[in-house]
Scaffold this active site. Structure first.
Site, PDB file in Angstrom:
ATOM      1  N   ASP A 122       0.978  -1.305  -0.084  1.00  0.00           N
ATOM      2  CA  ASP A 122       0.010  -0.115   0.017  1.00  0.00           C
ATOM      3  C   ASP A 122       0.879   1.527  -0.061  1.00  0.00           C
ATOM      4  OD1 ASP A 122      -1.730   2.287   0.909  1.00  0.00           O
ATOM      5  OD2 ASP A 122      -3.214   0.591   1.246  1.00  0.00           O
ATOM      6  N   ASN A 175     -13.073  -3.562   3.002  1.00  0.00           N
ATOM      7  CA  ASN A 175     -14.049  -2.610   3.008  1.00  0.00           C
ATOM      8  C   ASN A 175     -14.711  -2.605   1.854  1.00  0.00           C
ATOM      9  OD1 ASN A 175     -12.736  -1.497   5.381  1.00  0.00           O
ATOM     10  ND2 ASN A 175     -11.562  -0.043   4.052  1.00  0.00           N
ATOM     11  N   GLN A 192     -14.703   2.231   1.894  1.00  0.00           N
ATOM     12  CA  GLN A 192     -13.787   1.914   0.538  1.00  0.00           C
ATOM     13  C   GLN A 192     -13.768   3.286  -0.401  1.00  0.00           C
ATOM     14  OE1 GLN A 192     -16.094  -0.793  -2.027  1.00  0.00           O
ATOM     15  NE2 GLN A 192     -14.298  -1.462  -3.108  1.00  0.00           N
ATOM     16  N   VAL A 193     -12.493   3.446  -0.711  1.00  0.00           N
ATOM     17  CA  VAL A 193     -12.124   4.659  -1.561  1.00  0.00           C
ATOM     18  C   VAL A 193     -11.950   3.954  -3.089  1.00  0.00           C
ATOM     19  CG1 VAL A 193     -10.357   6.362  -1.885  1.00  0.00           C
ATOM     20  CG2 VAL A 193     -11.123   5.836   0.437  1.00  0.00           C
ATOM     21  N   HIS A 246     -10.195  -5.151  -2.436  1.00  0.00           N
ATOM     22  CA  HIS A 246      -8.814  -5.361  -1.902  1.00  0.00           C
ATOM     23  C   HIS A 246      -9.012  -5.666  -0.436  1.00  0.00           C
ATOM     24  CE1 HIS A 246      -9.985  -1.108  -1.768  1.00  0.00           C
ATOM     25  NE2 HIS A 246      -9.488  -1.028  -0.523  1.00  0.00           N
ATOM     26  N   HIS A 281      -6.848  -5.411   2.794  1.00  0.00           N
ATOM     27  CA  HIS A 281      -5.700  -4.831   3.465  1.00  0.00           C
ATOM     28  C   HIS A 281      -5.169  -5.873   4.478  1.00  0.00           C
ATOM     29  CE1 HIS A 281      -6.614  -0.528   2.674  1.00  0.00           C
ATOM     30  NE2 HIS A 281      -7.790  -1.053   2.415  1.00  0.00           N
TER      31      HIS A 281
HETATM   32  P1  AMP Z   1      -9.702   1.683   0.702  1.00  0.00           P
HETATM   33  O1  AMP Z   1      -9.821   2.817   1.588  1.00  0.00           O
HETATM   34  O2  AMP Z   1     -10.138   0.214   1.531  1.00  0.00           O
HETATM   35  O3  AMP Z   1     -10.311   1.676  -0.381  1.00  0.00           O
HETATM   36  O4  AMP Z   1      -8.153   1.406   0.801  1.00  0.00           O
HETATM   37  C1  AMP Z   1      -7.502   1.893  -0.579  1.00  0.00           C
HETATM   38  C2  AMP Z   1      -5.893   1.947  -0.424  1.00  0.00           C
HETATM   39  O5  AMP Z   1      -5.263   1.752  -1.639  1.00  0.00           O
HETATM   40  C3  AMP Z   1      -5.508   2.964   0.501  1.00  0.00           C
HETATM   41  O6  AMP Z   1      -4.857   2.279   1.754  1.00  0.00           O
HETATM   42  C4  AMP Z   1      -4.495   3.578  -0.459  1.00  0.00           C
HETATM   43  O7  AMP Z   1      -3.267   3.957   0.239  1.00  0.00           O
HETATM   44  C5  AMP Z   1      -4.006   2.551  -1.252  1.00  0.00           C
HETATM   45  N1  AMP Z   1      -3.704   2.943  -2.781  1.00  0.00           N
HETATM   46  C6  AMP Z   1      -4.255   3.831  -3.516  1.00  0.00           C
HETATM   47  N2  AMP Z   1      -3.478   3.989  -4.593  1.00  0.00           N
HETATM   48  C7  AMP Z   1      -2.631   3.323  -4.782  1.00  0.00           C
HETATM   49  C8  AMP Z   1      -1.338   2.839  -5.392  1.00  0.00           C
HETATM   50  N3  AMP Z   1      -1.392   3.411  -6.653  1.00  0.00           N
HETATM   51  N4  AMP Z   1      -0.459   1.859  -5.055  1.00  0.00           N
HETATM   52  C9  AMP Z   1      -0.593   1.543  -3.801  1.00  0.00           C
HETATM   53  N5  AMP Z   1      -1.731   1.630  -3.086  1.00  0.00           N
HETATM   54  C10 AMP Z   1      -2.543   2.461  -3.332  1.00  0.00           C
END
Ligand code: AMP
Ligand code: ZN
Length: 138
Positions: A30, A86, A93-94, A99, A101
């Site tokens: 991450d 998430n 979830q962003v 995914h 974690h």
């Molecule tokens: P979520 O909030 O569960 O959707 O987590 C998305 C995760 O993706 C976050 O922890 C970000 O830091 C990670 N993330 C976003 N873009 C990248 C990237 N290019 N490389 C690695 N991790 C990423």
């Protein structure tokens, strides 16, 4: 999916610190770690949320989870790990590509859950269990 950042990571269009890759699964570090070694395990095909995944692909993805957790533990020396997944904006979830974690934990880290434990009124727990079992059997 052409505008998905994680699909672009799987295809190599966006670079990543790759940890493993096969037909069903891709894992990488991450970029915004909650702790050193914070890793993400994702399906190679695009699904927005876990409920959309066929069981066979979920199995192909999740078979890597124990080894990935062991490797992160061995390298970081963490004393525990949270596996967090998430689904949906309301669940934080962003990135809209499934995914998991893998987050290394140590006794003195600064990450705390708000875990507001509730309880059930009489009969509600059995009612819910019956409804979920019926849904599973559909
Ligand atoms: P979520 O909030 O569960 O959707 O987590 C998305 C995760 O993706 C976050 O922890 C970000 O830091 C990670 N993330 C976003 N873009 C990248 C990237 N290019 N490389 C690695 N991790 C990423
Ligand atoms: Zn995607």
């Amino acid at each position: 999916m052409s505008d998905c950042i994680f699909c672009k990571i799987v295809s190599g269009d966006i670079p990543s610190a790759c940890l493993l890759k096969d037909d069903d699964a891709f894992a990488f570090l991450d970029i915004g770690p909650l702790a050193e070694g914070h890793a993400l395990l994702i399906p190679t095909r695009h699904y927005e949320t876990l409920d959309q995944m066929p069981a066979s692909e979920a199995a192909g993805l999740l078979r890597h989870l124990p080894a990935l957790v062991r490797a992160v533990q061995a390298v970081t020396g963490c004393t525990g790990v949270n596996v967090l997944q998430n689904n949906g904006r309301v669940a934080h979830q962003v990135v809209p590509h499934v995914h998991f974690h893998i987050i290394p934990r140590t006794a003195d880290d600064a990450w705390h859950f708000n875990w507001p434990v509730g309880d059930y009124p009489d009969g509600r727990m059995a009612e819910l269990a019956t409804a979920i079992v019926a849904e599973l059997e559909k």
